[in-house]
Design a protein around this motif. Structure first.
Motif, mmCIF file in Angstrom:
data_model
loop_
_atom_site.group_PDB
_atom_site.id
_atom_site.type_symbol
_atom_site.label_atom_id
_atom_site.label_comp_id
_atom_site.label_asym_id
_atom_site.label_seq_id
_atom_site.Cartn_x
_atom_site.Cartn_y
_atom_site.Cartn_z
ATOM 1 N N THR A 1 0.700 -1.302 -0.035
ATOM 2 C CA THR A 1 -0.041 0.051 -0.097
ATOM 3 C C THR A 1 1.000 1.296 -0.124
ATOM 4 O O THR A 1 0.510 2.258 -0.650
ATOM 5 C CB THR A 1 -0.828 -0.112 1.266
ATOM 6 O OG1 THR A 1 -1.644 -1.179 1.306
ATOM 7 C CG2 THR A 1 -1.788 1.371 1.344
ATOM 8 N N ALA A 2 1.977 1.135 0.886
ATOM 9 C CA ALA A 2 2.803 2.550 0.927
ATOM 10 C C ALA A 2 3.521 2.440 -0.560
ATOM 11 O O ALA A 2 3.892 3.872 -1.032
ATOM 12 C CB ALA A 2 3.841 2.185 1.944
ATOM 13 N N THR A 3 4.081 1.586 -0.969
ATOM 14 C CA THR A 3 4.571 1.787 -2.267
ATOM 15 C C THR A 3 3.774 2.258 -3.327
ATOM 16 O O THR A 3 4.063 3.053 -4.226
ATOM 17 C CB THR A 3 5.281 0.075 -2.913
ATOM 18 O OG1 THR A 3 6.175 -0.324 -1.870
ATOM 19 C CG2 THR A 3 6.031 0.456 -4.052
ATOM 20 N N ASN A 4 2.501 1.741 -3.518
ATOM 21 C CA ASN A 4 1.561 2.187 -4.521
ATOM 22 C C ASN A 4 1.305 3.481 -4.253
ATOM 23 O O ASN A 4 1.121 4.450 -5.225
ATOM 24 C CB ASN A 4 0.126 1.409 -4.356
ATOM 25 C CG ASN A 4 0.423 -0.059 -4.694
ATOM 26 O OD1 ASN A 4 1.093 -0.223 -5.557
ATOM 27 N ND2 ASN A 4 -0.450 -0.743 -4.390
ATOM 28 N N ALA A 5 1.268 4.101 -2.984
ATOM 29 C CA ALA A 5 1.074 5.564 -2.553
ATOM 30 C C ALA A 5 2.141 6.491 -3.226
ATOM 31 O O ALA A 5 1.871 7.474 -3.745
ATOM 32 C CB ALA A 5 0.723 5.754 -1.020
ATOM 33 N N VAL A 6 3.567 6.029 -2.937
ATOM 34 C CA VAL A 6 4.558 6.814 -3.326
ATOM 35 C C VAL A 6 4.354 6.650 -4.972
ATOM 36 O O VAL A 6 4.846 7.826 -5.456
ATOM 37 C CB VAL A 6 5.570 5.932 -2.830
ATOM 38 C CG1 VAL A 6 7.039 6.639 -3.428
ATOM 39 C CG2 VAL A 6 5.994 6.222 -1.363
ATOM 40 N N GLN B 1 1.949 6.584 -7.055
ATOM 41 C CA GLN B 1 0.772 7.609 -7.321
ATOM 42 C C GLN B 1 1.191 9.216 -7.147
ATOM 43 O O GLN B 1 0.780 9.905 -7.802
ATOM 44 C CB GLN B 1 -0.495 7.202 -6.558
ATOM 45 C CG GLN B 1 -1.360 5.983 -6.912
ATOM 46 C CD GLN B 1 -2.465 5.601 -5.963
ATOM 47 O OE1 GLN B 1 -2.484 6.352 -5.238
ATOM 48 N NE2 GLN B 1 -2.948 4.501 -6.226
ATOM 49 N N LEU B 2 1.796 9.311 -6.018
ATOM 50 C CA LEU B 2 2.304 10.592 -5.734
ATOM 51 C C LEU B 2 3.666 11.213 -6.799
ATOM 52 O O LEU B 2 3.447 12.251 -7.525
ATOM 53 C CB LEU B 2 3.135 10.879 -4.331
ATOM 54 C CG LEU B 2 3.600 12.173 -3.890
ATOM 55 C CD1 LEU B 2 2.446 13.178 -3.775
ATOM 56 C CD2 LEU B 2 4.255 11.939 -2.534
#
Length: 394
Positions: A268-273, A275-276
């Protein structure tokens, strides 16, 4: 004939001289003896005086030591009273409760034609038995054993004693039955006060409640890990792992990560990065529109109380409200001229847009790094950029 007289006179003169010498020697010896006696008397008097002084000092020191010991005892007692006022009043109330209870039981038994000595022993058995069981329970509790059976026994014996006092009160004070309730309570109240004193502070604290809530939430959200932690504790010798260490070990076994993290959370954290990063890349392509939208969002922000400086929405920092620096800079003769700075203004605006797109503030350090210029020149350009953007937004 004359010679004989002369010899006799000489002999008498010699005898008188010898007598005088003997007398002188005797006087000297007597004077010496008197001197020695006087010296001995003086020494004895001095020794006696010193002994009296030493005895006086010893008596004073002993008296001072007794006073200091008494003062220390008083201070200790006062400190204890200040630190344990509840204990003092509990002891007073207990005595005031136990004595009337025993007297009431003796009166009840003697009123039933029981001999006074036997009545006293039976009353002591009831009240003393209750307190004997109470103190045995306290000793068991201090040793880590279960005190429940002792507490049950205490209240059972105290209830019997209270029933005897209540019955006696009804018979002795028939016109005032409320006295019977007071006498019955006298056998229970001391036990109740002692129970509050010894167990009243053992209730659940806020920390205990919060800990129980934490354990309940842990069991609700991570039941498998909690079960694994219990298995680990059961497999090892008692006390090897506490609850937190066991749960952390079980979490690592199940997730392979530190407690609180997992493969899903890492994903989840990797996907958020990612997307940012995609948003920043998109913003770089539509830099002008992004800047204008940021300025308008700052002006039309309905929640101004959440942002002390609305211009920070557009990437402006705490220095945005400062006035532009003067064009001439005599204190920095080695810097760029005003014409050179004006020529760099378009590049500075582009660099400022890049800083905003990267989520950073427009600072002298950032512009200096982007444009490869001195920081003092970058500070002047930053003020010019802020002024131009404000004019653009207006």
């Amino acid at each position: 004939m004359s010679s004989y007289r002369e010899d006799r006179r000489a002999d008498r003169a010699a005898e008188r001289a010898q007598d005088r010498e003997d007398r002188r020697l005797e006087l000297e010896a007597a004077a010496r003896r008197e001197q020695l006696q006087a010296e001995e008397k003086r020494k004895d008097a001095e020794a006696k005086r010193r002994q009296e002084q030493a005895d006086k000092k010893a008596r004073l020191a002993e008296r001072a030591a007794k006073k200091a010991a008494a003062a220390a005892k008083r201070a200790k007692a006062i400190r204890w009273l200040k630190a344990n006022p509840a204990t003092l009043f509990v002891a007073f109330v207990m005595v005031a409760s136990i004595v009337p209870a025993i007297l009431s039981q003796i009166g009840a038994l003697t009123g039933a034609s029981v001999a006074a000595p036997m009545a006293g022993l039976l009353a002591a058995m009831l009240e003393g038995g209750a307190w004997a069981i109470t103190f045995m329970g306290k000793q068991a509790e201090d040793a880590g054993r279960e005190p429940r059976k002792y507490r049950i026994g205490t209240w059972a014996v105290a209830t019997v004693a209270a029933a005897v006092n209540f019955w006696h009160g009804l018979e002795a004070y028939g016109e005032h039955p409320w006295v019977a309730f007071v006498l019955g309570a006298s056998s229970l109240f001391a036990i109740y006060i002692w129970d509050l004193k010894t167990h009243g502070s053992h209730g659940k604290t806020k920390a205990d409640k919060a800990r129980r809530a934490h354990v309940a939430a842990r069991r609700k959200h991570h039941p498998q890990i909690v079960e694994q932690a219990i298995k680990l504790q059961a497999a090892l010798p008692y006390g090897t792992l506490d609850d937190e260490a066991a749960f952390a070990a079980a979490w690592r076994i199940h997730t392979g990560a530190e407690p609180g993290l997992s493969a899903e959370l890492y994903a989840t954290a990797t996907n958020a990065v990612l997307q940012l990063g995609a948003a920043f890349e998109l913003g770089d392509n539509v830099r002008d529109e992004l800047l204008e939208t940021g300025f308008k969002a700052a002006r039309l922000n309905p929640f101004t109380e959440l942002t002390q400086n609305p211009t920070s929405q557009a990437g402006l920092g705490q220095n945005a409200s400062q006035a532009p620096a003067p064009a001439d800079r005599p204190e920095a003769p080695e810097g760029k001229t005003p014409e050179e700075l004006e020529a760099l203004l378009p590049d500075a605006l582009a660099a400022a847009a890049e800083l905003v797109a990267e989520g950073r503030q427009i600072s002298a350090h950032g512009l200096a790094k982007k444009l490869q210029i001195r920081r003092v020149d970058a500070a002047l350009l930053r003020n010019r950029v802020i002024e131009q953007r404000r004019l653009h937004v207006a």
